[in-house]
Motif scaffolding. Structure first.
Motif, PDB file in Angstrom:
ATOM      1  N   LEU A 208     -19.652  -4.704  13.389  1.00 49.69           N
ATOM      2  CA  LEU A 208     -19.233  -4.913  12.007  1.00 49.69           C
ATOM      3  C   LEU A 208     -18.090  -5.915  12.023  1.00 49.69           C
ATOM      4  N   VAL A 209     -18.201  -6.951  11.187  1.00 48.39           N
ATOM      5  CA  VAL A 209     -17.132  -7.942  11.070  1.00 48.39           C
ATOM      6  C   VAL A 209     -16.203  -7.516   9.935  1.00 48.39           C
ATOM      7  N   TRP A 210     -14.961  -7.281  10.302  1.00 48.40           N
ATOM      8  CA  TRP A 210     -13.950  -6.806   9.366  1.00 48.40           C
ATOM      9  C   TRP A 210     -13.192  -8.000   8.790  1.00 48.40           C
ATOM     10  N   CYS A 211     -13.171  -8.109   7.457  1.00 46.80           N
ATOM     11  CA  CYS A 211     -12.459  -9.194   6.767  1.00 46.80           C
ATOM     12  C   CYS A 211     -11.496  -8.565   5.757  1.00 46.80           C
ATOM     13  N   PRO A 212     -10.407  -7.962   6.217  1.00 40.79           N
ATOM     14  CA  PRO A 212      -9.575  -7.152   5.332  1.00 40.79           C
ATOM     15  C   PRO A 212      -8.956  -7.902   4.162  1.00 40.79           C
ATOM     16  N   GLU A 213      -8.487  -9.131   4.379  1.00 41.32           N
ATOM     17  CA  GLU A 213      -7.846  -9.831   3.267  1.00 41.32           C
ATOM     18  C   GLU A 213      -8.835 -10.109   2.149  1.00 41.32           C
ATOM     19  N   SER A 214     -10.038 -10.539   2.489  1.00 42.05           N
ATOM     20  CA  SER A 214     -11.080 -10.760   1.498  1.00 42.05           C
ATOM     21  C   SER A 214     -11.387  -9.466   0.739  1.00 42.05           C
ATOM     22  N   ASN A 215     -11.483  -8.363   1.459  1.00 46.11           N
ATOM     23  CA  ASN A 215     -11.795  -7.064   0.842  1.00 46.11           C
ATOM     24  C   ASN A 215     -10.715  -6.639  -0.145  1.00 46.11           C
ATOM     25  N   TYR A 216      -9.461  -6.753   0.259  1.00 52.42           N
ATOM     26  CA  TYR A 216      -8.371  -6.344  -0.630  1.00 52.42           C
ATOM     27  C   TYR A 216      -8.290  -7.240  -1.857  1.00 52.42           C
TER      28      TYR A 216
END
Length: 385
Positions: A208-216
């Protein structure tokens, strides 16, 4: 070439790194070599970073969106309604120019490999590695023929990379189940975002590729990485400037604040784990690996603490397969006579860097199509003090 007097996260010793024919040949406390020597002071060296999710052609967009959305589908409909003119003004820039800027955005942050999501990149000499040995499928909702593409027997040996579960509503969670159900050929799935993913679903994904800034930015929530990491491999991605800051280090520090990965796990999600997942001969500073190396100021810190305080200003050198693509002005005199390529002088905030290629010419060409296009480096080039 030898990079002397550097520390490597995980190894407190001061080492020299010997590089030959694009590979790392030797690490030792002190290396005497008749080849070119570059001696650093108070510096760390780490593998060139691997950005496991970006859309290279979307990095001339500003962030679009002015509310919290329930899903990527709601966001997509909203921006095409509210920002149609601005979207069109970027898309009229030829894709090769947009992709080339996307490469520089990553390079300025120490990225030497990008997994580009979408069609095969059209640029032929991208400086860094643009990995495309996989099948990009946009998503269950936005790609009409996703089931047919997913179950193409000619692609069975390639991982299928797809946005999934990018939302906080029930539909986003159900979308992941639908993807798993229709993976009839049991392809290796690499999901992107997975905000709505649970550990049971995560077991069906290779990574799984985690893109936290995009998600928030879109959803005010990110994936439960602290739970999902026990069931699948976690990689790190930025997505494009449509939903995130241009500076990868901004994303990294946001991820670190969540404490959902340990410092070592987060570091590995940018280096060794994506290298293993994408089958790359990089991601580690060790004998025989490609010489994809970043050297940065340690600022009198050690190990991972030094790594997590890096900014683009702190980067002293970026090397890709043994070739220097970027270096700080402080190294200019040591490199005289060593480098033979053409470099552009750019200002990254507080420091001048030399970057391979004609980055100013690229910006000038982009501004022919969009005069108000914004860049994180001054244009025209800021004169030396």
């Amino acid at each position: 070439m030898v990079l002397n007097n550097v520390m490597i996260p995980g190894n407190d010793a001061v080492l020299g790194i010997s590089i030959s024919e694009g590979k790392i040949k030797q690490l030792a406390p002190a290396l005497a070599d008749d080849r070119e020597q570059l001696t650093l002071v108070d510096a760390i060296a780490f593998p060139g970073l691997i950005n496991s999710h970006d859309h290279l052609d979307f990095n001339l967009f500003p962030q679009f969106g002015n509310q919290t959305y329930e899903s990527y589908t709601e966001w997509g409909k909203h921006i095409h309604r509210e920002y149609a003119g601005e979207i069109a003004s970027v898309l009229k820039i030829p894709i090769a120019l947009r992709e080339r800027w996307g490469v520089y955005k990553n390079l300025l942050c120490g990225v030497t490999t990008v997994i580009n999501h979408g069609e095969k990149a059209v640029i032929n000499d991208p400086l860094i590695t643009i990995f495309d040995n996989c099948q990009s499928i946009h998503s269950v909702q936005f790609e009409k023929n996703w089931k047919k593409r997913l179950n193409n027997p000619l692609k069975i040996n390639s991982p299928a990379v797809i946005h999934t579960g990018e939302g906080t509503n029930n539909a986003a969670h159900a979308e992941i189940d639908e993807l798993i159900k229709w993976n009839l050929l049991k392809r290796k799935l690499i999901g992107i975002h997975g905000v709505a993913m649970d550990p049971v679903q995560a077991k069906h994904f290779k990574a799984l590729v985690w893109c936290p800034e995009s998600n928030y930015f879109l959803l005010n929530k990110t994936a439960a990485i602290d739970q999902l990491k026990t069931k699948t491999t976690i990689l790190f991605g930025t997505d494009s400037t449509l939903t995130g800051h241009w500076d990868l280090w901004h994303h990294i520090r946001l991820a670190r604040k969540t404490q959902m990965l340990t410092d070592a796990e987060l570091y590995n999600s940018l280096t060794s784990l994506p290298a293993k997942t994408w089958k790359l001969n990089t991601g580690s500073i060790a004998d025989g690996f490609d010489a994809d190396i970043v050297v940065a100021k340690a600022n009198r810190k050690a190990g991972l603490q030094a790594f997590y305080e890096v900014t683009p200003d702190d980067i002293l050198l970026v090397m890709h397969k043994g070739e220097i693509l970027l270096f700080d002005e402080s190294l200019y005199h040591q490199l005289t006579g060593i480098i033979s390529q053409n470099y552009s002088k750019v200002f990254t905030g507080n420091r001048f860097k030399y970057v391979q290629g004609d980055i100013h010419g690229l910006i000038s060409e982009i501004k022919r199509y969009k005069p108000d296009a914004g860049f994180p480096i001054p244009y025209p080039a800021q004169p030396a003090a």
